[in-house]
Design a protein around this motif. Structure first.
Motif, short mmCIF file in Angstrom:
data_model
loop_
_atom_site.label_atom_id
_atom_site.label_comp_id
_atom_site.label_asym_id
_atom_site.label_seq_id
_atom_site.Cartn_x
_atom_site.Cartn_y
_atom_site.Cartn_z
N ARG A 94 11.05 16.95 1.93
CA ARG A 94 11.95 16.40 2.94
C ARG A 94 11.35 15.11 3.48
O ARG A 94 10.22 14.73 3.12
CB ARG A 94 12.19 17.40 4.08
CG ARG A 94 10.96 17.88 4.80
CD ARG A 94 11.31 18.96 5.83
NE ARG A 94 10.14 19.51 6.49
CZ ARG A 94 9.57 18.98 7.58
NH1 ARG A 94 10.09 17.88 8.12
NH2 ARG A 94 8.50 19.54 8.13
N SER A 95 12.08 14.39 4.32
CA SER A 95 11.62 13.10 4.81
C SER A 95 11.34 13.13 6.30
O SER A 95 12.05 13.79 7.07
CB SER A 95 12.65 12.01 4.50
OG SER A 95 13.86 12.26 5.18
N ALA A 96 10.33 12.42 6.71
CA ALA A 96 9.95 12.24 8.12
C ALA A 96 8.82 11.22 8.15
O ALA A 96 8.27 10.84 7.10
CB ALA A 96 9.50 13.56 8.75
N ALA A 97 8.47 10.75 9.33
CA ALA A 97 7.36 9.82 9.46
C ALA A 97 6.03 10.56 9.37
O ALA A 97 5.88 11.66 9.91
CB ALA A 97 7.45 9.08 10.78
N MET A 98 5.07 9.97 8.68
CA MET A 98 3.73 10.54 8.64
C MET A 98 3.06 10.28 9.99
O MET A 98 3.05 9.14 10.49
CB MET A 98 2.90 9.90 7.52
CG MET A 98 1.54 10.52 7.33
SD MET A 98 0.62 9.90 5.88
CE MET A 98 -0.01 8.34 6.52
N GLY A 134 2.73 23.91 4.46
CA GLY A 134 3.96 23.23 4.86
C GLY A 134 4.72 22.67 3.67
O GLY A 134 4.88 23.33 2.64
N ALA A 135 5.16 21.43 3.80
CA ALA A 135 6.03 20.81 2.79
C ALA A 135 5.46 19.48 2.33
O ALA A 135 4.48 18.97 2.89
CB ALA A 135 7.42 20.60 3.38
N VAL A 136 6.08 18.92 1.30
CA VAL A 136 5.84 17.53 0.93
C VAL A 136 6.81 16.67 1.74
O VAL A 136 8.03 16.82 1.63
CB VAL A 136 6.05 17.30 -0.58
CG1 VAL A 136 6.01 15.80 -0.90
CG2 VAL A 136 5.01 18.04 -1.40
N ILE A 137 6.25 15.78 2.55
CA ILE A 137 7.06 14.93 3.42
C ILE A 137 7.00 13.50 2.90
O ILE A 137 5.90 12.95 2.72
CB ILE A 137 6.56 14.96 4.87
CG1 ILE A 137 6.42 16.40 5.38
CG2 ILE A 137 7.48 14.14 5.77
CD1 ILE A 137 7.70 17.14 5.53
N GLY A 173 0.81 -1.21 0.00
CA GLY A 173 0.00 0.00 0.00
C GLY A 173 0.85 1.26 0.00
O GLY A 173 1.93 1.29 0.58
N THR A 174 0.36 2.29 -0.66
CA THR A 174 0.99 3.62 -0.66
C THR A 174 -0.09 4.63 -0.29
O THR A 174 -1.22 4.52 -0.77
CB THR A 174 1.57 3.96 -2.05
OG1 THR A 174 2.43 2.91 -2.48
CG2 THR A 174 2.35 5.27 -1.99
N THR A 175 0.27 5.60 0.53
CA THR A 175 -0.72 6.53 1.07
C THR A 175 -0.25 7.97 0.92
O THR A 175 0.93 8.27 1.13
CB THR A 175 -0.96 6.25 2.57
OG1 THR A 175 -1.41 4.91 2.73
CG2 THR A 175 -2.00 7.20 3.15
N ALA A 176 -1.17 8.84 0.55
CA ALA A 176 -0.95 10.29 0.62
C ALA A 176 -1.88 10.84 1.69
O ALA A 176 -3.08 10.52 1.71
CB ALA A 176 -1.22 10.96 -0.72
N ASN A 184 1.50 19.97 6.50
CA ASN A 184 2.21 19.23 5.47
C ASN A 184 1.30 18.24 4.75
O ASN A 184 0.27 17.82 5.28
CB ASN A 184 3.37 18.45 6.10
CG ASN A 184 4.33 19.33 6.86
OD1 ASN A 184 4.80 20.34 6.34
ND2 ASN A 184 4.64 18.95 8.10
N VAL A 185 1.72 17.85 3.55
CA VAL A 185 1.18 16.67 2.90
C VAL A 185 2.25 15.59 2.94
O VAL A 185 3.46 15.89 2.94
CB VAL A 185 0.74 16.94 1.44
CG1 VAL A 185 -0.46 17.86 1.40
CG2 VAL A 185 1.87 17.47 0.60
N TYR A 186 1.82 14.35 2.98
CA TYR A 186 2.75 13.22 3.17
C TYR A 186 2.57 12.21 2.05
O TYR A 186 1.45 11.99 1.56
CB TYR A 186 2.48 12.54 4.51
CG TYR A 186 2.66 13.44 5.70
CD1 TYR A 186 3.89 13.54 6.36
CD2 TYR A 186 1.60 14.21 6.18
CE1 TYR A 186 4.05 14.38 7.46
CE2 TYR A 186 1.75 15.06 7.26
CZ TYR A 186 2.98 15.13 7.90
OH TYR A 186 3.13 15.97 8.98
N LEU A 187 3.68 11.58 1.70
CA LEU A 187 3.66 10.43 0.79
C LEU A 187 4.34 9.30 1.53
O LEU A 187 5.56 9.32 1.75
CB LEU A 187 4.39 10.75 -0.51
CG LEU A 187 4.39 9.65 -1.57
CD1 LEU A 187 2.96 9.35 -2.04
CD2 LEU A 187 5.27 10.02 -2.76
#
Length: 500
Positions: free
Chosen positions: A305-309, A163-166, A112-115, A130-133
């Motif tokens: 940038r990267s981080a946990a959703m 915010g950013a795309v995380i 699975g992949t989630t936004a 933020n939005v997350y991928l």
């Protein structure tokens, strides 16, 4: 094309995508099935003489050769030579991780992949945060999928993100390459960086075309576009009918740079997809997602940038991959190394939770081996793809894995997912015009000086035979016609079995 690229293609025979379209053959093939008459001792003895003679062919001079074959249903021994010696398996190792994943994760499993976002959009279309991928291990996530995700956000009236795309790849650990992978493989598609958030199988699609004149820079067509890496085009246009010396390089002091160098002939057509591995798949996916958001009219204030959703994030889009039966075919047909690494880490996730690790995945592989009657001490596991120089397994172990598949509840899934001689996958062009055509269902493997094949043969009168045929220390790849000679020999061995 220069020796480096030619060798990389040789090392990964069959790894170009040959996926769902080949599943159309499933309904029309006659698969191995129980039945047939038992083998007589005289028949086995005659076949053994034939096999022994074939294995004395000059192309195998000096090689380590292991071959074991049994009647699949009755378990009657047919042939055995060095069946308990340990071999480098190359992509035959994918039988281990694929069969383990099928058994433990089950036929209903999918990635699975989630936004998501820090909250739903306000009335004016603003997401405050933020939005997350979030990656879930899908190696085959595509740029189109990310465009679909962006379209889904736009359809929910998202217009602005403060915010950013995380990007979130925390499902698996940060060990990005397999232990024992060769450093000179790393620029190529068959040795991709491994993360829980991948895009386009860990590669970017690159095509070469000659420039307007000899001496001019060659042209590159690149898709999808991304600023997560730099492609340094040093490829020049060579004279008409000159040698193609194009190559992919990854400078160690420029980790985000892919260099395309060498010469490409003026009279050449556009090349096929060269598919260099991208240096940072997680950033690549995030950048392509950010571009898709912009393309759908969504403005994002921050950089990728990267981080946990957060667990409290609002899910705005999700996608599930195909289920396990098709995933296994997508894995075994073209011998996809990245999918093997994803399966192993997903097993690690199933074993101990996030982050999924190779070592925790190996724990479940060991459990599977014991269930198949195999002592894990006879198997050395370093990765999920067979690319590692440290992997070892015996022909008997591979045969017992296949026997476990045959005797388990997922026999048809396995048979549908294996390449077939003359029909599909890495065997699509093999053994045509022989008794082996359409009768060998098997996984191939190939790295430098290693050629392997293991699977099932549908015989003429005796029902199926399970076999494993492993060759190490083979010097024929450096000899003229060496590859053709070995292919002919392997075809003769398998045809001798199929004709019985």
């Amino acid at each position: 094309m220069n020796k480096a690229i030619a060798l990389c293609l040789l090392l990964a025979i069959g790894t170009l995508p040959v996926r769902a379209a080949d599943m159309s053959s499933v309904a029309t093939l006659t698969k191995p099935a129980p039945g047939g008459v038992p083998w007589r001792a005289a028949q086995i003895a005659a076949l053994q003489r034939t096999m022994a003679k074939l294995l004395q062919q000059p192309t195998l001079r000096g090689a380590q050769v292991g071959l074991i074959a049994i009647d699949t249903v009755r378990k009657t021994p047919i042939f055995s030579q060095n069946a308990d010696q340990e071999f480098m398996p190359a992509s035959n190792f994918k039988l281990l991780v694929g069969s383990t994943a099928l058994t433990i994760l089950g036929t209903g499993f999918s990635y699975g992949t989630t936004a998501g976002a820090d909250g739903p959009p306000a009335a004016d279309g603003t997401i405050a945060g933020n939005v997350y991928l979030q990656g879930g291990g899908d190696a085959l996530l595509s740029a189109k999928d990310l465009d679909d995700a962006a379209a889904a956000l736009a359809a929910q009236n998202v217009r602005r993100v403060t915010g950013a795309v995380i990007t979130d790849a925390t499902r698996y650990d940060s060990t990005r390459y397999g232990y024992g992978w060769s450093w000179d493989d790393l620029p190529y598609y068959y040795a991709p960086v491994v993360t829980a958030l991948e895009l386009e199988d860990g590669i970017v699609h690159v095509y070469f075309s000659p420039g307007p004149a000899a001496g001019a820079p060659a042209k590159l067509r690149i898709t999808p576009q991304s600023s997560a890496f730099v492609i340094d085009n040093q490829l020049m246009t060579g004279a008409p009918k000159s040698k193609d010396t194009s190559e992919i390089l990854r400078p160690w002091n420029q980790p985000a740079t892919i260099v395309i160098a060498g010469s490409y002939p003026l009279d050449a057509k556009e090349s096929g997809d060269v598919r260099p591995a991208v240096p940072d798949p997680e950033s690549y996916a995030g950048d392509v997602f950010a571009r898709a958001l912009a393309g759908h009219g969504i403005a994002v204030a921050g950089a990728v940038r990267s981080a946990a959703m957060p667990k409290t994030a609002t899910v705005l889009w999700s996608k599930h991959s195909e289920a396990m039966p098709q995933l296994l075919a997508d894995f075994w047909y073209p011998s996809d190394n990245l999918m093997g690494e994803m399966f192993l880490r997903e097993l690690g996730f199933r074993s101990k939770g996030a982050p999924g690790t190779v070592q925790n995945g190996i724990m479940l592989e060991d459990r599977f081996l014991r269930s198949a009657g195999i002592d894990p001490a006879t198997v050395s596991i370093s990765d999920g793809s067979g690319l590692s120089q440290y992997d070892r397994i015996t022909p008997r172990d591979l045969l017992l894995i296949l026997q476990s598949d045959w005797n388990g509840p997922n026999r048809d899934v396995v048979l549908n997912a294996l390449p077939v001689a003359g029909v599909r996958g890495s065997l699509r062009n093999s053994y045509k015009g022989t008794a082996a055509e359409k009768n060998v269902f098997a996984k191939t493997g190939s790295i430098s000086h290693v050629r392997t094949i293991s699977g099932f043969v549908r015989t003429k009168t005796h029902g199926p035979v399970t076999f494993s045929f492993l060759i190490n220390q083979w010097m024929g790849e450096d000899q003229k016609n060496g590859a053709a000679d070995l292919a002919k020999l392997r075809g003769a061995v398998l045809a001798a079995i199929a004709s019985q």
